[in-house]
Write a protein that holds these residues in place. Structure first.
Motif, PDB file in Angstrom:
ATOM      1  N   ILE A 242      32.800  37.064 -30.015  1.00 15.85           N
ATOM      2  CA  ILE A 242      32.130  36.816 -28.717  1.00 15.85           C
ATOM      3  C   ILE A 242      32.359  37.986 -27.783  1.00 15.85           C
ATOM      4  CG2 ILE A 242      32.168  35.349 -26.659  1.00 15.85           C
ATOM      5  CD1 ILE A 242      32.733  32.964 -28.531  1.00 15.85           C
ATOM      6  N   LYS A 243      33.567  38.532 -27.772  1.00 14.11           N
ATOM      7  CA  LYS A 243      33.908  39.651 -26.903  1.00 14.11           C
ATOM      8  C   LYS A 243      33.069  40.861 -27.302  1.00 14.11           C
ATOM      9  CE  LYS A 243      37.789  42.432 -25.231  1.00 14.11           C
ATOM     10  NZ  LYS A 243      37.124  43.664 -25.441  1.00 14.11           N
ATOM     11  N   ARG A 244      32.970  41.096 -28.617  1.00 16.76           N
ATOM     12  CA  ARG A 244      32.164  42.230 -29.079  1.00 16.76           C
ATOM     13  C   ARG A 244      30.708  42.055 -28.693  1.00 16.76           C
ATOM     14  NH1 ARG A 244      34.424  42.693 -33.511  1.00 16.76           N
ATOM     15  NH2 ARG A 244      33.073  41.394 -34.791  1.00 16.76           N
ATOM     16  N   LEU A 245      30.184  40.829 -28.816  1.00 17.29           N
ATOM     17  CA  LEU A 245      28.805  40.547 -28.420  1.00 17.29           C
ATOM     18  C   LEU A 245      28.637  40.757 -26.926  1.00 17.29           C
ATOM     19  CD1 LEU A 245      25.960  39.511 -29.057  1.00 17.29           C
ATOM     20  CD2 LEU A 245      26.821  37.172 -28.799  1.00 17.29           C
ATOM     21  N   SER A 246      29.659  40.367 -26.161  1.00 12.39           N
ATOM     22  CA  SER A 246      29.593  40.519 -24.701  1.00 12.39           C
ATOM     23  C   SER A 246      29.554  41.994 -24.322  1.00 12.39           C
ATOM     24  CB  SER A 246      30.800  39.831 -24.053  1.00 12.39           C
ATOM     25  OG  SER A 246      30.822  40.074 -22.680  1.00 12.39           O
ATOM     26  N   ASP A 247      30.367  42.807 -25.013  1.00  9.41           N
ATOM     27  CA  ASP A 247      30.352  44.258 -24.722  1.00  9.41           C
ATOM     28  C   ASP A 247      29.010  44.877 -25.063  1.00  9.41           C
ATOM     29  OD1 ASP A 247      32.933  44.141 -23.812  1.00  9.41           O
ATOM     30  OD2 ASP A 247      33.831  44.764 -25.751  1.00  9.41           O
ATOM     31  N   SER A 248      28.458  44.482 -26.225  1.00  3.65           N
ATOM     32  CA  SER A 248      27.151  45.024 -26.621  1.00  3.65           C
ATOM     33  C   SER A 248      26.080  44.640 -25.601  1.00  3.65           C
ATOM     34  CB  SER A 248      26.749  44.515 -28.006  1.00  3.65           C
ATOM     35  OG  SER A 248      27.670  44.991 -28.967  1.00  3.65           O
ATOM     36  N   THR A 249      26.191  43.347 -25.153  1.00  4.30           N
ATOM     37  CA  THR A 249      25.209  42.878 -24.153  1.00  4.30           C
ATOM     38  C   THR A 249      25.341  43.672 -22.870  1.00  4.30           C
ATOM     39  OG1 THR A 249      25.236  40.657 -25.103  1.00  4.30           O
ATOM     40  CG2 THR A 249      24.423  40.891 -22.828  1.00  4.30           C
ATOM     41  N   ALA A 250      26.604  43.922 -22.486  1.00  2.00           N
ATOM     42  CA  ALA A 250      26.824  44.685 -21.235  1.00  2.00           C
ATOM     43  C   ALA A 250      26.268  46.102 -21.366  1.00  2.00           C
ATOM     44  CB  ALA A 250      28.314  44.712 -20.897  1.00  2.00           C
ATOM     45  N   ASN A 251      26.530  46.756 -22.545  1.00  2.00           N
ATOM     46  CA  ASN A 251      26.001  48.108 -22.742  1.00  2.00           C
ATOM     47  C   ASN A 251      24.475  48.121 -22.716  1.00  2.00           C
ATOM     48  OD1 ASN A 251      28.590  49.179 -22.976  1.00  2.00           O
ATOM     49  ND2 ASN A 251      28.669  48.907 -25.201  1.00  2.00           N
ATOM     50  N   PHE A 252      23.874  47.128 -23.385  1.00  2.00           N
ATOM     51  CA  PHE A 252      22.419  47.055 -23.426  1.00  2.00           C
ATOM     52  C   PHE A 252      21.836  46.829 -22.029  1.00  2.00           C
ATOM     53  CE2 PHE A 252      18.512  44.500 -24.060  1.00  2.00           C
ATOM     54  CZ  PHE A 252      17.747  45.471 -24.683  1.00  2.00           C
ATOM     55  N   ALA A 253      22.519  45.954 -21.290  1.00  2.00           N
ATOM     56  CA  ALA A 253      22.065  45.671 -19.924  1.00  2.00           C
ATOM     57  C   ALA A 253      22.153  46.928 -19.071  1.00  2.00           C
ATOM     58  CB  ALA A 253      22.904  44.539 -19.317  1.00  2.00           C
TER      59      ALA A 253
END
Length: 632
Positions: A242-253
């Motif tokens: 979940i943390k990795r997905l959250s970081d990817s989402t933040a980078n994409f955002a």
């Protein structure tokens, strides 16, 4: 049309033609005067012939009856002979006068004919030049007409081109309006894109919040999994993902946010460009509108120009026709001038021949006059006891002397019981000589002639004539108003006519007036002459034979009374009062006679039937003529 075209001065042509016309008029006037004078001369010759026949008959009768005549009959015959000789002398003097006038007129005619010939020759040359200039002018007019036609065609073509340009500019204006609509639509789309970009920016912010919360949730899950130990190991793995997905989402955002920010910047730049494009498009539209208005104005001007060119074309056509007419007229004038020049040359030849004949006639008349005077002198020596010889200088025409002065002398001498015999002498000196020889008993002297005679033979004046209420007169220097002479200085280099060297007003005072202005009368003139009478001087100045002349006021008044037009005469100098003529008696006459004669002159009252300027006489003495001696 302008009076001056291509070097052709119509005013100069007019002036030259006017000059010839004036010269021709003067020539015609002189020819008429000559014709009249010639007719009078013939009449005088006929009269003189009759008189001479009478003298011959009388002399024949005297010769036949000389021995049978008594003293009274001899006196009557002698008186009749003297009367006939007196008449003959008057006639011959008149003939000499007219002959002299004829010679002067012929001289003037010759000069005028030469002047006309000169003018005709100059005008012939001028007409050739004018004809050439008119030909050139006609060619230029034709070229001008061709140019005007071409200008008219070009003007019409310009109007058509302006109409086409006006349509093109109208099309450009329509295209610009469409472009403005497209730009306005793009601006609207940009506005919508800007709104969408802002919405995406909000979504990115939501994703970032979710990413942060997910990241925080994963962190909390990891903490709880660590507390659970082995039982929470699997949950720890989930939390890590979940943390990795959250970081990817933040980078994409973040990447989306950067892209959106870049889109917003580009949209702003696009809006600025569209705004500038809209402004420039509106400027172009305004300029196009103004261009259309200007083209419309130019079109109106060209239409007016086209109308003017049509008028100019019509005028040019008239000018071409007129120049062709002038060309034809000038050709006729040229032919007429050539003919005039040829006729004038022939006329000059005839006039010159006649001039020499007139001079011969004058010489003959002079000899005849001298012979008549000699016969009259011989007869005068045998005059009767009651006869007086009265000498007169021809200060005016013999006819005037006979009609204006002889009746006065007849009346005066009749009163004292004497019969007067009038003898016209050739000049003032002849009066003195006649008195010295004892031929002339009483004489009519000019003031200057009297002063000279007083010095020579010691005569004294008896009376002075009163003319128009005056016993004095004024010497005048006259010229024509159109001579350009306005004062005595203007006489330099001009021709001048005197009366006689024995004339006070006609010579002495004129020279004195000239000297008083610091001028030399001996060198100032180009030509001088002595014309013998005041009438001749006045006529010579009027006829332009001489530029100026010397006379006196009464001679001018008498000339005007005789019908001479003196309106063209200008007086440029006038003397103070000069004492009038002197009537003097021969010193050989008894004092009783001279006293009686003086009284008769003083008591003379002019008769109504006598046409003379002399109204009466006043006593005179030698001292009154000292004013003349002062300038001698």
């Amino acid at each position: 049309m302008d009076e001056t075209n291509n070097g052709i001065n119509l005013e100069n042509i007019h002036q030259e033609v006017k000059t010839i016309a004036q010269a021709s008029d003067e020539l015609k006037s002189n020819m008429m005067s000559l014709e009249e004078s010639s007719a009078l001369s013939v009449e005088i010759l006929n009269e003189n012939k009759a008189t001479m026949n009478s003298i011959l008959e009388l002399l024949t009768a005297i010769t036949d009856k000389e021995k049978t005549l008594d003293d009274e009959e001899k006196e009557n015959v002698n008186s009749e002979l003297f009367s006939l000789l007196e008449t003959m002398d008057f006639d011959i003097k008149k003939l000499s006068w007219f002959s002299e006038e004829n010679v002067k007129v012929f001289n003037a005619i010759v000069d005028q004919a030469h002047e006309i010939a000169k003018l005709s020759e100059e005008n012939a040359s001028s007409t050739y030049e004018i004809n050439s200039e008119i030909n050139h002018f006609t060619q230029v007019s034709s070229k001008l007409q061709g140019n005007i036609v071409r200008i008219e065609e070009n003007s019409s073509r310009s109007v058509e081109m302006l109409n086409e340009n006006r349509s093109t500019i109208s099309s450009i204006s329509d295209l610009l309006l469409d472009l403005i609509d497209g730009v306005n639509q793009a601006s609207g789309i940009n506005d919508e894109l800007d709104g969408s970009s802002k919405q995406i920016s909000k979504f990115v912010d939501y994703i970032k919040d979710i990413s942060r919360q997910t990241n925080l949730l994963a962190l909390n899950a990891s903490i709880e999994a660590a507390r659970a130990g082995a039982a929470g190991k699997g949950f720890s793995v989930v939390a890590e993902e979940i943390k990795r997905l959250s970081d990817s989402t933040a980078n994409f955002a973040t990447e989306i946010e950067q892209i959106v920010n870049q889109v917003i910047v580009e949209v702003d730049r696009s809006n600025s460009a569209i705004e500038r494009c809209t402004t420039r498009t509106k400027d172009i539209e305004g300029a196009a509108q103004k261009s259309g208005d200007v083209i419309e104005d130019i079109q109106k001007v060209l239409i007016e120009l086209n109308l003017s060119m049509n008028e100019i074309k019509d005028i040019s056509s008239v000018q071409v026709n007129t120049s062709q007419g002038i060309q034809s007229s000038v050709a006729k004038v040229s032919d007429a001038v050539d003919t005039t020049h040829r006729v004038t040359t022939d006329t000059i030849s005839t006039i010159v021949t006649q001039k020499s004949k007139n001079i011969e006639l004058l010489n003959y008349c002079t000899k005849l006059s001298e012979m008549a005077s000699s016969v009259q002198k011989l007869t005068a020596k045998n005059k009767n006891k009651n006869e007086i010889i009265f000498g007169v200088n021809p200060f005016t025409s013999p006819e005037n002397i006979k009609t204006m002065y002889v009746p006065i002398l007849n009346a005066v001498f009749k009163k004292i019981g004497y019969k007067v015999r009038t003898m016209i002498v050739k000049d003032y000196d002849a009066l003195s000589e006649g008195m010295k020889e004892g031929i002339i008993d009483v004489a009519w002297f000019s003031p200057f002639a009297y002063v000279n005679a007083h010095e020579k033979i010691g005569i004294e004046p008896l009376v002075t004539p009163r003319v128009y209420g005056k016993v004095s007169y004024n010497g005048c220097i006259i010229t024509r108003k159109d001579s350009g002479i306005t004062n005595l200085s203007g006489l330099r280099g001009r021709s001048f006519a005197y009366v006689d060297e024995g004339s006070a007003s006609g010579y002495l005072y004129a020279r004195h007036s000239i000297k008083s202005e610091g001028l030399n009368p001996n060198t100032i003139f180009s030509k001088t002459a002595y014309l013998g009478s005041h009438d001749s001087v006045i006529k010579a100045v009027l006829s332009r034979e001489y530029d100026a002349g010397a006379t006196y006021n009464e001679a001018m008044e008498e000339a005007e009374a005789d019908g001479l037009n003196l309106s063209d005469i200008r007086i440029i100098s006038k003397t103070p009062d000069i004492p009038k003529d002197a009537i003097a008696a021969n010193l050989k006459l008894p004092k009783e006679f001279t006293d009686l004669l003086r009284q008769a002159f003083v008591e003379y009252v002019k008769a109504p039937n006598i046409k003379s300027p002399v109204e009466g006489f006043v006593e005179s003495d030698d001292t009154k003529y000292d004013v003349i001696r002062e300038v001698m």
